[in-house]
Structure formats: C-alpha cells, structure tokens
Design a protein around this motif. Sequence first.
Motif, short mmCIF file in Angstrom:
data_model
loop_
_atom_site.label_atom_id
_atom_site.label_comp_id
_atom_site.label_asym_id
_atom_site.label_seq_id
_atom_site.Cartn_x
_atom_site.Cartn_y
_atom_site.Cartn_z
N ALA A 37 92.95 84.70 -19.46
CA ALA A 37 92.77 84.12 -20.80
C ALA A 37 93.31 82.70 -20.82
O ALA A 37 94.44 82.44 -20.41
N ASP A 38 92.49 81.77 -21.29
CA ASP A 38 92.84 80.36 -21.28
C ASP A 38 92.65 79.77 -22.67
O ASP A 38 91.52 79.59 -23.12
N PRO A 39 93.74 79.44 -23.38
CA PRO A 39 93.61 78.92 -24.74
C PRO A 39 93.04 77.51 -24.79
O PRO A 39 92.71 77.01 -25.86
N LEU A 40 92.92 76.86 -23.64
CA LEU A 40 92.53 75.46 -23.62
C LEU A 40 91.06 75.25 -23.24
O LEU A 40 90.64 74.12 -23.02
N VAL A 41 90.27 76.31 -23.19
CA VAL A 41 88.88 76.16 -22.75
C VAL A 41 88.11 75.12 -23.57
O VAL A 41 87.44 74.26 -22.99
N PRO A 42 88.15 75.12 -24.91
CA PRO A 42 87.40 74.08 -25.63
C PRO A 42 87.84 72.67 -25.26
O PRO A 42 87.01 71.78 -25.06
N GLN A 43 89.15 72.46 -25.14
CA GLN A 43 89.64 71.13 -24.75
C GLN A 43 89.20 70.77 -23.34
O GLN A 43 88.86 69.61 -23.06
N ARG A 44 89.20 71.75 -22.44
CA ARG A 44 88.73 71.47 -21.08
C ARG A 44 87.27 71.01 -21.10
O ARG A 44 86.87 70.09 -20.38
N LEU A 45 86.47 71.66 -21.93
CA LEU A 45 85.04 71.35 -21.96
C LEU A 45 84.76 70.02 -22.64
O LEU A 45 83.62 69.57 -22.69
N SER A 46 85.79 69.36 -23.18
CA SER A 46 85.62 68.02 -23.72
C SER A 46 85.74 66.96 -22.63
O SER A 46 85.44 65.78 -22.88
N SER A 47 86.19 67.33 -21.45
CA SER A 47 86.37 66.36 -20.37
C SER A 47 85.03 65.76 -19.96
O SER A 47 84.07 66.49 -19.70
N PRO A 48 84.95 64.43 -19.85
CA PRO A 48 83.70 63.82 -19.37
C PRO A 48 83.26 64.34 -18.01
O PRO A 48 82.07 64.26 -17.67
N GLN A 49 84.19 64.90 -17.22
CA GLN A 49 83.81 65.46 -15.94
C GLN A 49 83.00 66.75 -16.08
O GLN A 49 82.46 67.25 -15.09
N LEU A 50 82.92 67.28 -17.29
CA LEU A 50 82.08 68.46 -17.55
C LEU A 50 80.93 68.08 -18.49
O LEU A 50 80.50 68.87 -19.31
N SER A 51 80.44 66.85 -18.33
CA SER A 51 79.28 66.42 -19.10
C SER A 51 78.07 67.28 -18.76
O SER A 51 77.94 67.79 -17.64
N ILE A 52 77.19 67.41 -19.73
CA ILE A 52 75.98 68.22 -19.55
C ILE A 52 74.82 67.29 -19.25
O ILE A 52 74.45 66.43 -20.06
N LEU A 53 74.22 67.45 -18.07
CA LEU A 53 73.11 66.60 -17.63
C LEU A 53 71.86 67.43 -17.40
O LEU A 53 71.93 68.65 -17.18
N ALA A 54 70.72 66.75 -17.42
CA ALA A 54 69.44 67.41 -17.15
C ALA A 54 69.42 67.95 -15.72
O ALA A 54 70.12 67.47 -14.83
N ALA A 55 68.57 68.94 -15.52
CA ALA A 55 68.49 69.60 -14.21
C ALA A 55 68.19 68.63 -13.09
O ALA A 55 68.67 68.79 -11.96
N LYS A 56 67.40 67.59 -13.39
CA LYS A 56 67.01 66.65 -12.33
C LYS A 56 68.21 65.93 -11.71
O LYS A 56 68.12 65.41 -10.60
N ALA A 57 69.34 65.88 -12.43
CA ALA A 57 70.51 65.17 -11.92
C ALA A 57 71.11 65.84 -10.70
O ALA A 57 71.82 65.19 -9.92
N TYR A 58 70.82 67.13 -10.50
CA TYR A 58 71.52 67.90 -9.48
C TYR A 58 70.67 68.20 -8.25
O TYR A 58 70.98 69.09 -7.49
N ARG A 59 69.62 67.44 -8.03
CA ARG A 59 68.78 67.68 -6.87
C ARG A 59 69.42 67.14 -5.61
O ARG A 59 69.99 66.07 -5.60
N GLY A 60 69.29 67.88 -4.53
CA GLY A 60 69.84 67.44 -3.26
C GLY A 60 71.35 67.55 -3.23
O GLY A 60 71.95 68.41 -3.86
N LYS A 61 71.98 66.62 -2.50
CA LYS A 61 73.42 66.69 -2.29
C LYS A 61 74.19 65.75 -3.20
O LYS A 61 75.38 65.53 -3.00
N THR A 62 73.54 65.16 -4.17
CA THR A 62 74.21 64.22 -5.05
C THR A 62 74.01 64.63 -6.51
O THR A 62 73.11 65.42 -6.83
N VAL A 63 74.86 64.08 -7.37
CA VAL A 63 74.62 64.17 -8.80
C VAL A 63 74.26 62.77 -9.25
O VAL A 63 75.08 61.85 -9.15
N ASN A 64 73.05 62.59 -9.73
CA ASN A 64 72.56 61.27 -10.13
C ASN A 64 72.35 61.26 -11.64
O ASN A 64 71.42 61.89 -12.16
N PRO A 65 73.20 60.55 -12.40
CA PRO A 65 73.11 60.60 -13.86
C PRO A 65 72.04 59.70 -14.46
O PRO A 65 71.86 59.70 -15.69
#
Length: 494
Positions: A152-180
């Motif tokens: 149980a983690d009380p900080l989950v909402p705050q964690r999901l505010s981190s820019p490192q957990l940004s939500i990107l389109a599927a095309k960003a994750y093709r291959g071995k890179t993340v291309n925003p």
Amino acid sequence: MRVPARLLPLTAAVAAPALLTGCFAATGGSGGAEGKRVRVAMMQPPRSGLSPLTDDAFKLSRWATAETLVTLDEDGDAEPALATEWRQHGRSWTFTIRDGVTFHDGTELTPRAVVNSLTEAATAAPKPRILDGVELTAEADGDTVVVTTATADPLVPQRLSSPQLSILAAKAYRGKTVNPVGAGTGPFELTKVNGTSSATLDRYDGYWGGRAKAPGIDVRFVPDGTARAAALRSGEADIVEAVPVSQAALLDQDLVTEVPMPRTNTLYLNTRKGPFKDPALRAAAREAVDAESIVKGVYEGRADVAKGLLGPALPWAAELRGPVRHTEAGDPDGRTVTIGTFTDRAELPEVAATLQQQLQKAGFRVKLDVREYAAIESDALAGEFDAFILSRATVLDSGDPAAYLYSDFSSDGSFNISQLADGAVDKTLRAASRTATGEARREAVMAAEAAVLRTDAAVPLLHERVIQGDAASVVDAAHDPRERELVTVDTYVK
C-alpha cells in the motif's frame, strides 16, 4: 516482458555562447499574442534525447507538451489533469481518464494508452527515479485505469504527477527509444529537436484545455550563463531560465524574478570507499565547511544557508527539525580527496573552489574535477569521486521529499551518489514512504532527514532560489519553484 533501453541518440553539439547571436532571428512575428512565438533560452541541453523516462521529462513539462494523470497545487496536494478523479482501495488506486483528449498525432487518449505509458516506465531499465523502491502495475478497466503497487502506497497520486510518468501516444515507444516528438497531449506540440542545440514547438489547436495564447515556442539550449543573460539584455530571448547570480545584478531588476525553491546545494561524501569511508573524516569535512561564506561570496546573498536537506520552500521542515547527534571529527592528516562537480550551473565551480580552500585549511589535500554534467554524471553515480557537489531538487518528482530522500540515500536508491548503505537510514526512509500524507508523514520525513544527517554522508550547504529573466513583453510566464512549468497555455509575448 520487454525491458527497453531508453536513450535517443544526441547528434548535435551544444551551441557555444558565441553562436547565440541571431539564434532566434527566424522566429517571432509582429502584433499581439497571435503573432509572436515565445523564445526561450534554457540552461541544460537534453541528456537523453528528451526521453520522458529521464530528467529530460522536466523540459517536456516546462514546455507544456507532455502531461501527466495528476498535477500538484502549491501545497503539493494532488489535482486532476489527464485523470479527473481517483480513489484508493487497498494496494490499488483507480483513476478515471478524462474524455475528449487527443494526442498530437490525432489518436485518442484511452485507458489502454495510459496503461501502455505507465507500463513502459515501470519496466524500463533503469526505471524513472520516482519509482525507486516501488513495484507498480497498471491495467485498463472500462474508462478507468487501476494502478497497483506491491505494498500500500499513500503517495501514488503524487508519484503519477512526476513528468517522468508523462502519458505519450503509442508511437513514442517504437523500437529502443522513447521519442516524444508529436506524441504529447499538451497545448504545444513538439515538432522538431535539433540534438542538443534547439527544439521547436507549435500550438496544438486540439488541446483539451483550450487554445494556447502563443503560436509556438522556440527553444535554444545555452549552457553558458553569461550568454543566457546576454540574450535577455539584447532582446534575443523572451524567457531565460536559471540566470546566474553573477549576472542577475547586471539585469534590469524589473525583469528578474527570484523565488525560494526546493533545491539544495549539497556536498555528497563517498561512504563506500576512499577517505570518507571513515565517519570521523566525514565529520571533519562537515566541520570544515563554512556555508555562510559561500552564500555571501559565491551567491551574493541570493540563497539561504542550509540548516538541513530541506529548505525554506518547505516551511514546515524548520518547524519540525530537531538537533542531530554527529560523530566526533577526526584528523584529516593530509589525506587527499577529489571533489567533482559540473559547469552547467555557473556557481558550482566557484563553490568547489571555495570548498577546496576550506577543506585544505582543515588539513585535507583537495583535487577538483569539473566537467559538463553530461560528461560527469555516470562517474558520480558510480562512486568515482570522494565527494561531489550537486544542486539537487528535493521535491521535484512527486511534490513530496520522501521520494528524493529514498532516491539519494537508501541502499537501493538510483541516485545514491554518497553510496550510502545504512540500515537505520533505510528503516526511517521506509517508514516515511509508508506513512499517510499529512502531519504524520511530515514528521516521518524529518526523522529520515535526521538519520541521513547523522551519517554525514551529505553536507547541505545552501538552498537556491529560482532566478528567472522575463522580457517586459512577456505575459504570464510561470515562476514555478518546482521547475515543472515555464511556458503555459496562458503565456504570450506582446
């Protein structure tokens, strides 16, 4: 499960200060908010090809191109963004995903798209540091996403505010890179990245939060602080981040904004090997440090002397901080130590030189190793220095300092420059991480800070302030102590 390597190649050289003149000449326009693009001079070039799973994510956030499920208010409490509401049930949190949102490539934001981004982050190697010590899974359930953690983690909402957990389109994750590029949901679409030299963003008219007032953003990466300040004076840049204190006094003070920020300049001491493996020598180094002279001499008074790891941007920290019992200092006896730091923050080489003098006066012999951050980070994390000076944001990721403390000082923290492995420290860090948000959590955080300080693995020097330059023609630029926002949907140039 695939574990992607997330580094987009960097192909262009960092722009030299001499090349700054004219770098924005082709942009801009005339007449009103609709005609002028916002020209931004930023301090650090991308380190990982603007991968959102690294610190580059904060650039994407500051340009308002990538967004997260949750944002934070001024107090660090979670507020809706791409998720409209959430609720906890045991180890799981259910997030309702906002309707009517499209990615910049025209595809829809769906629970499945959210799950894809969160899963890519949770299974990356290395994981984003906001997930240090956290096992997280996500699955779609109707119009919601269920996020589950191993405990149980009380900080989950705050964690999901981190820019490192940004939500990107599927095309960003093709291959071995993340291309925003073209893959975010924000008011500005990232359309072009010129290596470590520049980036271009255009207004995204389909933005769910309303049409941006500026037609676009033109970014140049200018590591040299004098050149950044010169760009503001000459009118070549509209917004300049991280103005060096040596340059701030030379600018029109009406153009300078100074805000206390949750960023601490710290001397990390290597506890695993070398002279500072000895707690008594760490104590000797701590006693040798005169932080007040650094604030006055290097920062010209534009910083606050540190009393702990957490500074005045978190006013409750001073109220809850108690005395710390340290190890008795030993005799350096001419022991040689090497201190590393980087040039990207203009003040740090001066801080290093001052610390060199202070430690030598105490009986150490001191060598300095100063490079650009991109060329020194891997050695610092590998424990190749006896000491390292770092300007470190303390609530950047989640709005909560427990995540920073865990990342930097736990035995398995991903940013453990001090190489600290201390059972008592680990215990307090786990306790802080598990405590519900509110007063009890703040008290647990301060207990963890005290446990770290007792080891002398880190000697806090000072707390920095945001010094940002905005041209007189700029309207509604963000002045964010957490460095998550800079240009927003409301920012424009007159």
